[in-house]
Write a protein that holds these residues in place. Structure first.
Motif, short mmCIF file in Angstrom:
data_model
loop_
_atom_site.label_atom_id
_atom_site.label_comp_id
_atom_site.label_asym_id
_atom_site.label_seq_id
_atom_site.Cartn_x
_atom_site.Cartn_y
_atom_site.Cartn_z
N THR A 1 0.84 -1.21 0.00
CA THR A 1 0.00 0.00 0.00
C THR A 1 0.87 1.25 0.00
N ALA A 2 2.18 1.06 0.18
CA ALA A 2 3.10 2.19 0.21
C ALA A 2 4.47 1.74 -0.27
N VAL A 3 5.22 2.65 -0.91
CA VAL A 3 6.55 2.32 -1.41
C VAL A 3 7.54 3.40 -1.01
N PHE A 4 8.62 2.97 -0.37
CA PHE A 4 9.76 3.85 -0.09
C PHE A 4 10.75 3.62 -1.22
N CYS A 5 10.98 4.66 -2.03
CA CYS A 5 11.90 4.56 -3.18
C CYS A 5 13.29 5.04 -2.79
N TYR A 6 14.30 4.31 -3.23
CA TYR A 6 15.71 4.62 -2.92
C TYR A 6 16.07 6.06 -3.24
N ASN A 7 15.57 6.57 -4.37
CA ASN A 7 15.80 7.99 -4.67
C ASN A 7 14.64 8.54 -5.50
N ASP A 8 14.69 9.84 -5.77
CA ASP A 8 13.57 10.50 -6.45
C ASP A 8 13.46 10.08 -7.91
N ARG A 9 14.58 9.67 -8.50
CA ARG A 9 14.53 9.21 -9.89
C ARG A 9 13.77 7.88 -9.96
N VAL A 10 14.02 7.01 -8.99
CA VAL A 10 13.27 5.75 -8.91
C VAL A 10 11.79 6.06 -8.69
N ARG B 1 -3.91 5.58 -8.43
CA ARG B 1 -3.79 6.95 -7.94
C ARG B 1 -2.77 7.02 -6.80
N ILE B 2 -2.00 8.15 -6.81
CA ILE B 2 -1.02 8.43 -5.75
C ILE B 2 -1.53 9.67 -5.01
N PRO B 3 -1.73 9.64 -3.70
CA PRO B 3 -1.45 8.53 -2.79
C PRO B 3 -2.66 7.63 -2.52
N GLY B 4 -3.82 7.90 -3.19
CA GLY B 4 -5.05 7.17 -2.87
C GLY B 4 -4.89 5.66 -2.88
N ASP B 5 -4.29 5.12 -3.96
CA ASP B 5 -4.11 3.68 -4.05
C ASP B 5 -2.78 3.24 -3.45
N ILE B 6 -1.74 3.99 -3.74
CA ILE B 6 -0.41 3.65 -3.20
C ILE B 6 0.29 4.95 -2.81
N ALA B 7 0.82 4.97 -1.60
CA ALA B 7 1.59 6.13 -1.12
C ALA B 7 3.06 5.95 -1.50
N ASP C 1 21.82 15.02 9.86
CA ASP C 1 20.45 14.52 9.65
C ASP C 1 19.94 14.75 8.22
N CYS C 2 19.13 13.81 7.73
CA CYS C 2 18.43 13.94 6.46
C CYS C 2 16.96 14.27 6.76
N PRO C 3 16.54 15.51 6.59
CA PRO C 3 15.18 15.89 7.02
C PRO C 3 14.09 15.41 6.06
N TYR C 4 12.90 15.21 6.61
CA TYR C 4 11.72 14.83 5.82
C TYR C 4 11.12 16.09 5.20
N ILE C 5 10.81 16.02 3.89
CA ILE C 5 10.19 17.13 3.17
C ILE C 5 8.78 16.68 2.76
N PRO C 6 7.75 17.10 3.52
CA PRO C 6 6.39 16.64 3.20
C PRO C 6 5.85 17.34 1.96
N ARG C 7 5.27 16.57 1.03
CA ARG C 7 4.53 17.15 -0.09
C ARG C 7 3.20 16.40 -0.20
N HIS C 8 2.89 15.79 -1.32
CA HIS C 8 1.53 15.27 -1.47
C HIS C 8 1.43 13.83 -1.93
N SER C 9 2.50 13.02 -1.73
CA SER C 9 2.46 11.66 -2.26
C SER C 9 2.19 10.61 -1.17
N LEU C 10 1.81 11.06 0.01
CA LEU C 10 1.39 10.10 1.05
C LEU C 10 0.37 10.76 1.96
#
Lengths: 328, 328
Positions: free
Chosen positions: A238-247, A261-267, A319-328
């Motif tokens: 139901t969710a995918v953590f991608c290694y990088n933004d290109r992936v 649909r993202i994030p409706g079907d898969i975040a 630290d690598c900070p989290y940048i929230p947008r709209h894909s989850l």
């Protein structure tokens, strides 16, 4: 300098005091202004080469980079180093060596000949390096890379924390079937992000499903293939953590093609916060930022130190900070 | 140098001849090898600062850039300049000024103090500039920018030819309803690419349809909006020339959302050949390349000249080549 003294109507010693900013000298504001005005009129310029010769130190900091200045990836390392250098009245001398050993050696030699205050040795992606021996002749900080024996000071991103955070933000939204599309390349990012993913799952009491951990070429094409594979599973994630933004970009393409649909079907959560991509996918991608600016700035600040002492060996982790947008 | 002479068992003059590569000197290969070996053993390094002082010239070339090193766009300018500098035994000193006038002035002053051979003044996108007066104190070439009065030598991309080529490749495939999604920003790229588009249509005897020329913010978001607008026309275009690859990326998103196939339903050509994007859209984007590498390399070659003379004022225009992929 004598010409300046003549035009300003003061002694040579006074010109020297003013130009070299010896604050203890009792020279009035009016006289200082007259000297600077005369210097400007005559186009007087301190001969930095002569000063270097006398003082054995310049206001240069060298940045030896494999390909940072010429690739579209880690330019913020330069911006961070540049800003920190300017704040400390140093100019950053960038030599982009394309990881060519000879070019690297020549660049370091020339920097030493020009008596740089110190050298930042940096790579466009986080990796272990064998630093050229010449680096040990001058204060040096490794940025975005480290020596195998940690015998030099280094500043690197916290890949483990980044991977843990990426997984945690998905867990926080209630996801339990979380895939990790990792890279086939051997790098601290590959092992570190996987460790972080596992640590977050374990802390949440979620058993790891080996079907949900894939490795692909860390590019758009790899992400596209991984997307088709994951959708083909009996129970897709139901969710995918991608290694990088290109992936993630390729993952978007695969999901969109299949009408998901993202994030409706898969975040989706990415990694890198890569300019041009992350903020401009549809929907904009929530991701983990590599702290490139901070790595560059921190490296220069460590190099210059507070008290003039050489920076201590060993890795400093950022630290690598989290940048929230709209894909989850 | 005396220590080197003692260790090598030769005269001081011989060491000087060898170290300074005076080829006319009759020094045997064996002796040269002995001198270099002794120099290496002793860690001898020519004092470049002292040489600068004596010769009034260093082996530095300065690159003053607004933001090239830190943005993901025109890094190949640095790669081209660097390669050309290395080939001519110069090291490229890059100062990224973020278009800050004071930082720019300081960088140029320090470069002059360090007696650079010359300065490349460059911008991350093609534009008119008011070059700092200090640039006129040293050989200088503008790269990817030009002075309003063309009083300095400059190397810039041929935007008109690029726009003409982009339109021509679509005409060659039989398209006659070709839209141009231009940028709202005022820049040589905006006016030049439009001129090229019109010239190609005129040469093919195709009347321009004003409905087919849009202006948008030159980003993914602008391309997406333009895509929806074009699809809403009574007679949509069969091909679209996008101002840049980011606009094309948004155009892809709009067309894919509406179930249109590229190039089957609509052909697309971009501009910039931007890394990360152009080769990685689905399908890979046919585009016009900005010749960033060539601009940087050409600038340095002009600066160094063949005969030591200063480069001549005026603009040198470099072709923007077509990069065929799979979107038309």
């Amino acid at each position: 300098m004598q010409d300046v003294a003549d035009l300003a109507g003061v002694s040579l010693a006074t010109v020297s005091f003013v130009i070299n900013a010896k604050t203890s000298a009792k020279v009035s504001e009016a006289t200082r202004a007259r000297v600077w005005s005369a210097a400007q009129e005559l186009g007087y310029r301190t001969n930095r080469a002569a000063k270097n010769l006398v003082q054995g130190a310049s206001t240069f900091i060298g940045l030896v980079a494999d390909a940072i200045a010429s690739t579209p990836f880690a330019g913020q390392i330069i911006r961070g180093a540049q800003d920190a250098a300017w704040q400390n009245r140093h100019i950053l001398l960038v030599a982009n060596t394309e990881a060519n050993g000879e070019a690297e050696q020549d660049a370091i030699t020339m920097m030493l000949e020009h008596q740089v205050t110190g050298i930042i040795y940096s790579t466009w992606y986080h990796r272990e390096v064998t630093p050229p021996a010449a680096l040990r002749e001058v204060p040096c900080v490794l940025v975005n890379c480290y020596a195998a024996d940690d015998s030099l000071p280094a500043v690197v991103p916290d890949e483990v924390q980044g991977g843990r955070t990426a997984t945690q933000v998905l867990l926080d939204r209630g996801h339990r079937r979380i895939a990790f599309v990792n890279s086939t390349e051997s790098a601290p990012a590959t092992t570190g992000r996987l460790r972080g993913y596992r640590a977050a799952l374990a802390a949440a009491g979620v058993a790891e499903d080996p079907d949900l951990v894939l490795t692909v070429r860390p590019e758009q094409e790899g992400g596209y293939e991984a997307g088709l594979l994951l959708l083909g599973l009996p129970t897709p994630p139901t969710a995918v953590f991608c290694y990088n933004d290109r992936v993630a970009m390729g993952m978007y393409d695969a999901l969109h093609e299949r009408g998901m649909r993202i994030p409706g079907d898969i975040a989706i959560v990415g990694f890198d916060n890569q300019e041009v991509i992350a903020g401009h996918l549809r929907p904009p991608l929530s991701t983990i930022a590599l702290p490139h600016y901070e790595l560059g700035a921190r490296g220069v600040r460590m190099l210059l130190g507070g008290d003039g002492s050489a920076p201590a060996p060993g890795r400093t982790i950022v630290d690598c900070p989290y940048i929230p947008r709209h894909s989850l």
